[in-house]
Design an enzyme around this catalytic site. Structure first.
Site, PDB file in Angstrom:
ATOM      1  N   MET A  16      53.260  25.521  14.986  1.00 60.01           N
ATOM      2  CA  MET A  16      53.355  26.740  15.527  1.00 60.01           C
ATOM      3  C   MET A  16      54.252  26.962  16.790  1.00 60.01           C
ATOM      4  O   MET A  16      53.879  27.867  17.732  1.00 60.01           O
ATOM      5  CB  MET A  16      52.040  27.409  15.458  1.00 60.01           C
ATOM      6  CG  MET A  16      51.442  27.758  14.275  1.00 60.01           C
ATOM      7  SD  MET A  16      52.671  28.272  12.778  1.00 60.01           S
ATOM      8  CE  MET A  16      52.462  29.917  12.983  1.00 60.01           C
ATOM      9  N   VAL A  54      58.070  26.359  18.886  1.00 57.86           N
ATOM     10  CA  VAL A  54      59.345  26.408  18.666  1.00 57.86           C
ATOM     11  C   VAL A  54      60.081  25.193  19.180  1.00 57.86           C
ATOM     12  O   VAL A  54      59.544  24.657  20.368  1.00 57.86           O
ATOM     13  CB  VAL A  54      60.065  27.552  19.281  1.00 57.86           C
ATOM     14  CG1 VAL A  54      61.588  27.557  19.131  1.00 57.86           C
ATOM     15  CG2 VAL A  54      59.517  29.048  18.937  1.00 57.86           C
ATOM     16  N   LEU A  55      60.950  24.423  18.609  1.00 61.33           N
ATOM     17  CA  LEU A  55      61.311  23.209  19.223  1.00 61.33           C
ATOM     18  C   LEU A  55      62.871  23.279  19.596  1.00 61.33           C
ATOM     19  O   LEU A  55      63.525  24.083  19.393  1.00 61.33           O
ATOM     20  CB  LEU A  55      61.325  22.286  17.924  1.00 61.33           C
ATOM     21  CG  LEU A  55      60.183  21.695  17.212  1.00 61.33           C
ATOM     22  CD1 LEU A  55      60.510  20.862  16.070  1.00 61.33           C
ATOM     23  CD2 LEU A  55      59.241  20.942  18.127  1.00 61.33           C
ATOM     24  N   HIS A  99      58.452  28.321   5.624  1.00 60.84           N
ATOM     25  CA  HIS A  99      57.966  29.444   6.397  1.00 60.84           C
ATOM     26  C   HIS A  99      57.678  30.387   5.067  1.00 60.84           C
ATOM     27  O   HIS A  99      58.287  30.466   4.194  1.00 60.84           O
ATOM     28  CB  HIS A  99      59.318  29.993   7.031  1.00 60.84           C
ATOM     29  CG  HIS A  99      58.988  31.391   7.855  1.00 60.84           C
ATOM     30  ND1 HIS A  99      58.416  31.394   8.845  1.00 60.84           N
ATOM     31  CD2 HIS A  99      59.310  32.723   7.147  1.00 60.84           C
ATOM     32  CE1 HIS A  99      58.464  32.827   9.304  1.00 60.84           C
ATOM     33  NE2 HIS A  99      59.016  33.434   8.325  1.00 60.84           N
ATOM     34  N   ASP A 102      67.126  24.433  13.128  1.00 62.11           N
ATOM     35  CA  ASP A 102      68.264  24.439  14.353  1.00 62.11           C
ATOM     36  C   ASP A 102      67.804  25.210  15.364  1.00 62.11           C
ATOM     37  O   ASP A 102      66.341  25.427  15.639  1.00 62.11           O
ATOM     38  CB  ASP A 102      69.558  24.976  13.638  1.00 62.11           C
ATOM     39  CG  ASP A 102      69.423  26.414  13.231  1.00 62.11           C
ATOM     40  OD1 ASP A 102      68.369  27.029  13.766  1.00 62.11           O
ATOM     41  OD2 ASP A 102      70.354  26.900  12.744  1.00 62.11           O
ATOM     42  N   GLY A 114      67.652  28.165  16.398  1.00 61.95           N
ATOM     43  CA  GLY A 114      67.171  29.505  16.053  1.00 61.95           C
ATOM     44  C   GLY A 114      65.738  29.467  15.738  1.00 61.95           C
ATOM     45  O   GLY A 114      65.398  28.582  15.335  1.00 61.95           O
ATOM     46  N   ASP A 118      63.363  30.019  12.868  1.00 65.81           N
ATOM     47  CA  ASP A 118      63.414  30.060  11.119  1.00 65.81           C
ATOM     48  C   ASP A 118      64.742  30.512  10.736  1.00 65.81           C
ATOM     49  O   ASP A 118      64.894  31.203   9.644  1.00 65.81           O
ATOM     50  CB  ASP A 118      62.539  31.377  10.978  1.00 65.81           C
ATOM     51  CG  ASP A 118      61.168  31.069  11.306  1.00 65.81           C
ATOM     52  OD1 ASP A 118      60.652  29.693  11.421  1.00 65.81           O
ATOM     53  OD2 ASP A 118      60.232  31.989  11.852  1.00 65.81           O
ATOM     54  N   ALA A 154      52.496  29.127  -3.552  1.00 65.03           N
ATOM     55  CA  ALA A 154      53.991  28.566  -3.798  1.00 65.03           C
ATOM     56  C   ALA A 154      54.393  27.578  -2.869  1.00 65.03           C
ATOM     57  O   ALA A 154      55.108  26.843  -3.340  1.00 65.03           O
ATOM     58  CB  ALA A 154      54.688  30.204  -3.596  1.00 65.03           C
TER      59      ALA A 154
HETATM   60  C1  GAR Z   1      52.014  27.884   6.198  1.00 59.67           C
HETATM   61  O1  GAR Z   1      51.745  29.101   5.405  1.00 59.67           O
HETATM   62  C2  GAR Z   1      53.456  28.176   6.753  1.00 59.67           C
HETATM   63  O2  GAR Z   1      54.178  28.378   5.771  1.00 59.67           O
HETATM   64  C3  GAR Z   1      53.121  28.780   8.150  1.00 59.67           C
HETATM   65  O3  GAR Z   1      51.968  28.365   8.724  1.00 59.67           O
HETATM   66  C4  GAR Z   1      51.120  28.007   7.315  1.00 59.67           C
HETATM   67  C5  GAR Z   1      50.532  26.570   7.629  1.00 59.67           C
HETATM   68  O4  GAR Z   1      49.277  26.152   6.765  1.00 59.67           O
HETATM   69  N1  GAR Z   1      54.137  28.147   9.113  1.00 59.67           N
HETATM   70  C6  GAR Z   1      54.719  29.292   9.676  1.00 59.67           C
HETATM   71  O5  GAR Z   1      54.331  30.384   9.875  1.00 59.67           O
HETATM   72  C7  GAR Z   1      55.703  28.668  10.773  1.00 59.67           C
HETATM   73  N2  GAR Z   1      56.615  29.733  11.227  1.00 59.67           N
HETATM   74  P1  GAR Z   1      48.999  24.864   6.582  1.00 59.67           P
HETATM   75  O6  GAR Z   1      48.604  24.306   7.669  1.00 59.67           O
HETATM   76  O7  GAR Z   1      47.763  24.946   5.539  1.00 59.67           O
HETATM   77  O8  GAR Z   1      50.016  23.884   5.956  1.00 59.67           O
END
Ligand code: GAR
Length: 207
Positions: free
Chosen positions: A95, A97-98, A114, A146, A148, A150, A178
Site C-alpha cells: 500500500m 507508492v514506489l 489493483h 511505472d 504513475g 496504478d 477474481a
Molecule cells: C487486493 O484486493 C489488492 O488488489 C489491493 O489490496 C488487496 C490486498 O489483499 N491492492 C491495492 O489496492 C493496491 N492499490 P491481500 O493482502 O489479501 O492480497
C-alpha cells in the site's frame, strides 16, 4: 547454473494474493521460486503466511512517510530484493507508492494487482469507488508498475459484475476471488517469459 525464475513479493496486508501465488507455485502452475517476502507492516498476515511456507519473510520499516517509503527504507527494500537475486517484484496488496530509485533498480520487472478495471478507479478502495460511481461491471487488473499511480501497461484483467444488493465488503470479496484466479495466471506467463511489451500493449505468446 541454477536459472530458476525468482520472485520477490511485497505486501502490507493479509496476503491472500500471495497465498494464491504461493499455492500455484507449489502446484507446479508457476515455474518459479518465491525467494523472499517483504512487508512494511510488522504484523501483516502476508509475513505469517510466508513463514508458514518456510519462505524467507522480513519486515522492513518504511520510515517516516505514510504513503511512500523514505530513502533509507527504499534502499533497504532494494537491497533485500537484490540479495535474493529476484527476477520479478510482485506487489500483492503493497500500500505504498514506489518511487525513482526502486523503479530504476527493477525497471520493467515490477507488477501489481489493483481491485478495479484500470484505468477506472485508481487509488484507494477501488471497489468502493466503483460502487459509488454506479458501474455495472468492475473487476481487477494486473499491470506493470511505472512512475504513475496504478498507471502502467496492463497485463491482464478479469471482470466482476456489480449486483444491486452489493455492499462494499461483498463486492470486494468477489473481486478478491477474481484476483486469486488472475494473478497466478499472469505471474506464470511472466515466469515462462510468454509476455512481451510493445508500448502500452502487453502481448501474450500463445502456448
Ligand atoms: C487486493 O484486493 C489488492 O488488489 C489491493 O489490496 C488487496 C490486498 O489483499 N491492492 C491495492 O489496492 C493496491 N492499490 P491481500 O493482502 O489479501 O492480497
Amino acid at each position: 547454473m541454477n536459472n530458476t525464475f525468482r520472485i520477490g513479493v511485497l505486501g502490507s496486508g493479509k496476503g491472500s494474493n500471495f497465498v494464491a501465488i504461493a499455492d500455484a507455485v507449489i502446484a507446479g502452475q508457476i515455474p518459479a521460486e518465491i525467494a523472499v517476502v517483504l512487508s512494511d507492516v510488522e504484523a501483516a498476515g502476508i509475513l505469517a503466511h510466508a513463514r508458514d511456507r518456510k519462505i524467507p519473510a522480513q519486515f522492513v520499516p518504511p520510515g517516516k512517510f505514510r504513503t511512500k517509503l523514505d530513502e533509507e527504507a527504499e534502499r533497504a527494500f532494494v537491497a533485500a530484493l537484490q540479495q535474493a537475486q529476484i527476477d520479478l517484484v510482485v506487489l500483492a496488496g503493497f500500500m505504498r507508492v514506489l518511487k525513482g530509485d526502486f523503479l530504476r533498480a527493477f525497471e520493467g520487472r515490477i507488477v501489481n494487482i489493483h481491485p478495479s478495471l484500470l484505468p477506472s478507479f485508481p487509488g484507494l478502495e477501488a471497489w468502493k469507488q466503483a460502487l459509488d460511481h454506479g458501474v455495472k461491471v468492475t473487476g481487477c487488473t494486473v499491470h506493470f508498475v511505472d512512475a504513475g499511480v496504478d498507471a502502467g501497461a496492463i497485463i491482464g484483467q478479469q471482470t466482476v459484475p456489480v449486483l444491486d444488493n452489493d455492499t462494499p465488503e461483498n463486492l470486494h470479496q468477489r473481486i478478491h476471488a477474481a484476483e486469486h484466479d488472475l494473478y497466478p495466471k499472469c505471474v506464470a506467463a511472466l515466469a515462462r517469459r510468454e509476455i512481451s511489451v510493445a508500448g502500452r500493449r502487453v502481448l501474450w505468446k500463445k502456448a
